[in-house]
Design a protein around this motif. Sequence first.
Motif, PDB file in Angstrom:
ATOM      1  N   GLU A   1      41.640  31.638  44.687  1.00  0.00           N
ATOM      2  CA  GLU A   1      42.548  32.735  44.349  1.00  0.00           C
ATOM      3  C   GLU A   1      42.145  34.080  44.956  1.00  0.00           C
ATOM      4  OE1 GLU A   1      45.308  32.368  42.682  1.00  0.00           O
ATOM      5  OE2 GLU A   1      45.058  30.303  42.003  1.00  0.00           O
ATOM      6  N   ALA A   2      40.935  34.197  45.477  1.00  0.00           N
ATOM      7  CA  ALA A   2      40.440  35.492  45.956  1.00  0.00           C
ATOM      8  C   ALA A   2      41.237  35.994  47.154  1.00  0.00           C
ATOM      9  CB  ALA A   2      38.962  35.378  46.326  1.00  0.00           C
ATOM     10  N   ASP A   3      41.436  37.305  47.224  1.00  0.00           N
ATOM     11  CA  ASP A   3      42.156  37.945  48.326  1.00  0.00           C
ATOM     12  C   ASP A   3      41.170  38.255  49.451  1.00  0.00           C
ATOM     13  OD1 ASP A   3      43.669  39.410  50.059  1.00  0.00           O
ATOM     14  OD2 ASP A   3      44.300  40.922  48.599  1.00  0.00           O
ATOM     15  N   LEU A   4      41.052  37.333  50.391  1.00  0.00           N
ATOM     16  CA  LEU A   4      40.082  37.502  51.470  1.00  0.00           C
ATOM     17  C   LEU A   4      40.610  38.410  52.574  1.00  0.00           C
ATOM     18  CD1 LEU A   4      38.536  33.929  51.762  1.00  0.00           C
ATOM     19  CD2 LEU A   4      37.906  35.848  50.289  1.00  0.00           C
ATOM     20  N   ASP A   5      41.881  38.773  52.527  1.00  0.00           N
ATOM     21  CA  ASP A   5      42.383  39.760  53.484  1.00  0.00           C
ATOM     22  C   ASP A   5      41.904  41.156  53.103  1.00  0.00           C
ATOM     23  OD1 ASP A   5      43.788  37.906  55.041  1.00  0.00           O
ATOM     24  OD2 ASP A   5      45.537  38.002  53.716  1.00  0.00           O
ATOM     25  N   TRP A   6      41.712  41.384  51.786  1.00  0.00           N
ATOM     26  CA  TRP A   6      41.253  42.704  51.337  1.00  0.00           C
ATOM     27  C   TRP A   6      39.738  42.803  51.360  1.00  0.00           C
ATOM     28  CZ3 TRP A   6      38.058  44.247  47.330  1.00  0.00           C
ATOM     29  CH2 TRP A   6      37.995  45.631  47.108  1.00  0.00           C
ATOM     30  N   ALA A   7      39.054  41.797  50.878  1.00  0.00           N
ATOM     31  CA  ALA A   7      37.606  41.885  50.653  1.00  0.00           C
ATOM     32  C   ALA A   7      36.828  41.740  51.956  1.00  0.00           C
ATOM     33  CB  ALA A   7      37.167  40.822  49.663  1.00  0.00           C
ATOM     34  N   GLU A   8      35.898  42.654  52.177  1.00  0.00           N
ATOM     35  CA  GLU A   8      34.951  42.522  53.281  1.00  0.00           C
ATOM     36  C   GLU A   8      33.799  41.612  52.882  1.00  0.00           C
ATOM     37  OE1 GLU A   8      32.132  45.359  56.166  1.00  0.00           O
ATOM     38  OE2 GLU A   8      33.300  46.259  54.529  1.00  0.00           O
ATOM     39  N   PHE A   9      33.369  41.728  51.624  1.00  0.00           N
ATOM     40  CA  PHE A   9      32.279  40.912  51.099  1.00  0.00           C
ATOM     41  C   PHE A   9      32.668  40.368  49.726  1.00  0.00           C
ATOM     42  CE2 PHE A   9      30.019  44.323  53.575  1.00  0.00           C
ATOM     43  CZ  PHE A   9      29.753  43.520  54.684  1.00  0.00           C
ATOM     44  N   ILE A  10      32.062  39.232  49.360  1.00  0.00           N
ATOM     45  CA  ILE A  10      32.378  38.572  48.100  1.00  0.00           C
ATOM     46  C   ILE A  10      31.087  38.278  47.354  1.00  0.00           C
ATOM     47  CG2 ILE A  10      33.433  36.552  46.995  1.00  0.00           C
ATOM     48  CD1 ILE A  10      34.435  37.554  50.528  1.00  0.00           C
ATOM     49  N   GLY A  11      31.059  38.612  46.057  1.00  0.00           N
ATOM     50  CA  GLY A  11      29.911  38.325  45.208  1.00  0.00           C
ATOM     51  C   GLY A  11      30.308  37.416  44.062  1.00  0.00           C
ATOM     52  N   PHE A  12      29.316  36.936  43.337  1.00  0.00           N
ATOM     53  CA  PHE A  12      29.535  35.961  42.264  1.00  0.00           C
ATOM     54  C   PHE A  12      28.774  36.419  41.022  1.00  0.00           C
ATOM     55  CE2 PHE A  12      29.178  34.126  46.457  1.00  0.00           C
ATOM     56  CZ  PHE A  12      30.428  33.552  46.626  1.00  0.00           C
ATOM     57  N   ALA A  13      29.479  36.493  39.907  1.00  0.00           N
ATOM     58  CA  ALA A  13      28.856  37.019  38.692  1.00  0.00           C
ATOM     59  C   ALA A  13      28.893  35.991  37.575  1.00  0.00           C
ATOM     60  CB  ALA A  13      29.560  38.297  38.246  1.00  0.00           C
ATOM     61  N   ASP A  14      27.736  35.746  36.972  1.00  0.00           N
ATOM     62  CA  ASP A  14      27.682  35.006  35.725  1.00  0.00           C
ATOM     63  C   ASP A  14      28.020  35.973  34.590  1.00  0.00           C
ATOM     64  OD1 ASP A  14      26.923  32.688  37.046  1.00  0.00           O
ATOM     65  OD2 ASP A  14      24.802  33.221  36.958  1.00  0.00           O
ATOM     66  N   GLN A  15      28.265  35.443  33.417  1.00  0.00           N
ATOM     67  CA  GLN A  15      28.744  36.268  32.311  1.00  0.00           C
ATOM     68  C   GLN A  15      27.634  36.923  31.506  1.00  0.00           C
ATOM     69  OE1 GLN A  15      30.845  33.253  30.143  1.00  0.00           O
ATOM     70  NE2 GLN A  15      28.986  32.345  29.293  1.00  0.00           N
ATOM     71  N   ASP A  16      26.383  36.569  31.768  1.00  0.00           N
ATOM     72  CA  ASP A  16      25.327  36.991  30.855  1.00  0.00           C
ATOM     73  C   ASP A  16      24.155  37.703  31.513  1.00  0.00           C
ATOM     74  OD1 ASP A  16      24.557  34.732  32.195  1.00  0.00           O
ATOM     75  OD2 ASP A  16      24.239  33.494  30.406  1.00  0.00           O
ATOM     76  N   ASP A  17      24.240  37.962  32.818  1.00  0.00           N
ATOM     77  CA  ASP A  17      23.157  38.687  33.482  1.00  0.00           C
ATOM     78  C   ASP A  17      23.427  40.188  33.417  1.00  0.00           C
ATOM     79  OD1 ASP A  17      21.968  36.245  34.217  1.00  0.00           O
ATOM     80  OD2 ASP A  17      23.177  36.136  36.043  1.00  0.00           O
ATOM     81  N   VAL A  18      22.537  40.956  34.035  1.00  0.00           N
ATOM     82  CA  VAL A  18      22.733  42.395  34.190  1.00  0.00           C
ATOM     83  C   VAL A  18      22.402  42.739  35.632  1.00  0.00           C
ATOM     84  CG1 VAL A  18      22.033  44.701  33.458  1.00  0.00           C
ATOM     85  CG2 VAL A  18      22.102  42.840  31.776  1.00  0.00           C
ATOM     86  N   TRP A  19      23.354  43.341  36.333  1.00  0.00           N
ATOM     87  CA  TRP A  19      23.112  43.735  37.717  1.00  0.00           C
ATOM     88  C   TRP A  19      22.410  45.085  37.758  1.00  0.00           C
ATOM     89  CZ3 TRP A  19      27.787  42.264  41.320  1.00  0.00           C
ATOM     90  CH2 TRP A  19      27.944  40.868  41.302  1.00  0.00           C
ATOM     91  N   LEU A  20      21.384  45.179  38.567  1.00  0.00           N
ATOM     92  CA  LEU A  20      20.630  46.415  38.667  1.00  0.00           C
ATOM     93  C   LEU A  20      21.394  47.428  39.506  1.00  0.00           C
ATOM     94  CD1 LEU A  20      17.033  44.954  39.140  1.00  0.00           C
ATOM     95  CD2 LEU A  20      18.250  45.524  37.024  1.00  0.00           C
ATOM     96  N   PRO A  21      21.217  48.727  39.238  1.00  0.00           N
ATOM     97  CA  PRO A  21      21.943  49.746  39.988  1.00  0.00           C
ATOM     98  C   PRO A  21      21.686  49.624  41.495  1.00  0.00           C
ATOM     99  CG  PRO A  21      20.905  50.705  38.049  1.00  0.00           C
ATOM    100  CD  PRO A  21      20.395  49.300  38.153  1.00  0.00           C
ATOM    101  N   GLY A  22      22.741  49.794  42.277  1.00  0.00           N
ATOM    102  CA  GLY A  22      22.614  49.772  43.733  1.00  0.00           C
ATOM    103  C   GLY A  22      22.657  48.392  44.355  1.00  0.00           C
ATOM    104  N   LYS A  23      22.801  47.351  43.553  1.00  0.00           N
ATOM    105  CA  LYS A  23      22.790  45.986  44.081  1.00  0.00           C
ATOM    106  C   LYS A  23      23.818  45.791  45.189  1.00  0.00           C
ATOM    107  CE  LYS A  23      23.801  41.175  42.699  1.00  0.00           C
ATOM    108  NZ  LYS A  23      24.582  40.837  43.910  1.00  0.00           N
TER     109      LYS A  23
END
Length: 307
Positions: free
Chosen positions: A83-105
Amino acid sequence: MSTPARVCVLLATHNGERYLEQQLESILNQEGVELRVLASDDASRDGTLELLHTIAARDPRVTVLPQGTFGSPSGNFYRLIDEADLDWAEFIGFADQDDVWLPGKLARHATILRDQGVDGVSSNVVAFDEHGRESLIRKDTPQRLADYVFETPGPGSSMLVSRRLMRLIREQLQNPDSPARKAWSHDLLFYALARAAGCSWYVDPEPTVAYRQHGENAIGANGTFKAAAKRLELTASRWHRKLVQIVVESCIHVATPAELPRLQWLHEVLSDVRGINRLRLARRAGEFRRTPRDRVILATLMVTGLW
């Protein structure tokens, strides 16, 4: 970066209400990129879906797909990739529901992808539990010839990939002749397809994710006796070997001329892991894992027939 990178983060959820808001906050607070979040919920029975819609209502960067039933985190991510819009996105990431992303990732990894010309980046992570204990999970050890079909370069939540690589991954997930969609480790599959196809991958030594450990982790970090015992039990059930077989078969569809003979050899030997083939695999264990300890463990498991 001269212009902010356009990043689409794919978020897969299932009964994740407890930690979801903190995770989404850490994603939406990322600076230096133009961000969109695409979320898919796998038949949650708690308040996860309602929370997603509440957050989406106050932040237009979040889009929630209709709820479905996928049966695993990987199945949910494969739906998101469709379903992702690859025409818009330059890069794609993947997120689990229970982690915490550090600033600047995201800004850090988008810069690495742009400046180094690689198609995939992942990183070391800091595992933490409910008691506040932390440990560094290192994944930045040197890559080996065929580690890409045996182990990940970091949790999927630490990954950011190029549009070009994501299109290749999507093509294989939608290829009726490929078993890629059967792989129950999406992070291993993505890394393997990238390396088999000749794409370069960088493992960042700087941790970018706080990797939450709790009783509901699908797999979790391999830093405790309990986690190691769980992995040994899975290995003895042929869980890992079957996964490797699926990944090898998937990679054959995209392999470069340099990688194809190695993958064909693995496919042949893995089709009948008895007697001499166990020894043939064990002799090449140095190609399959990135640390000396893991090479010895894998070779021993292969020789004894436990793998």
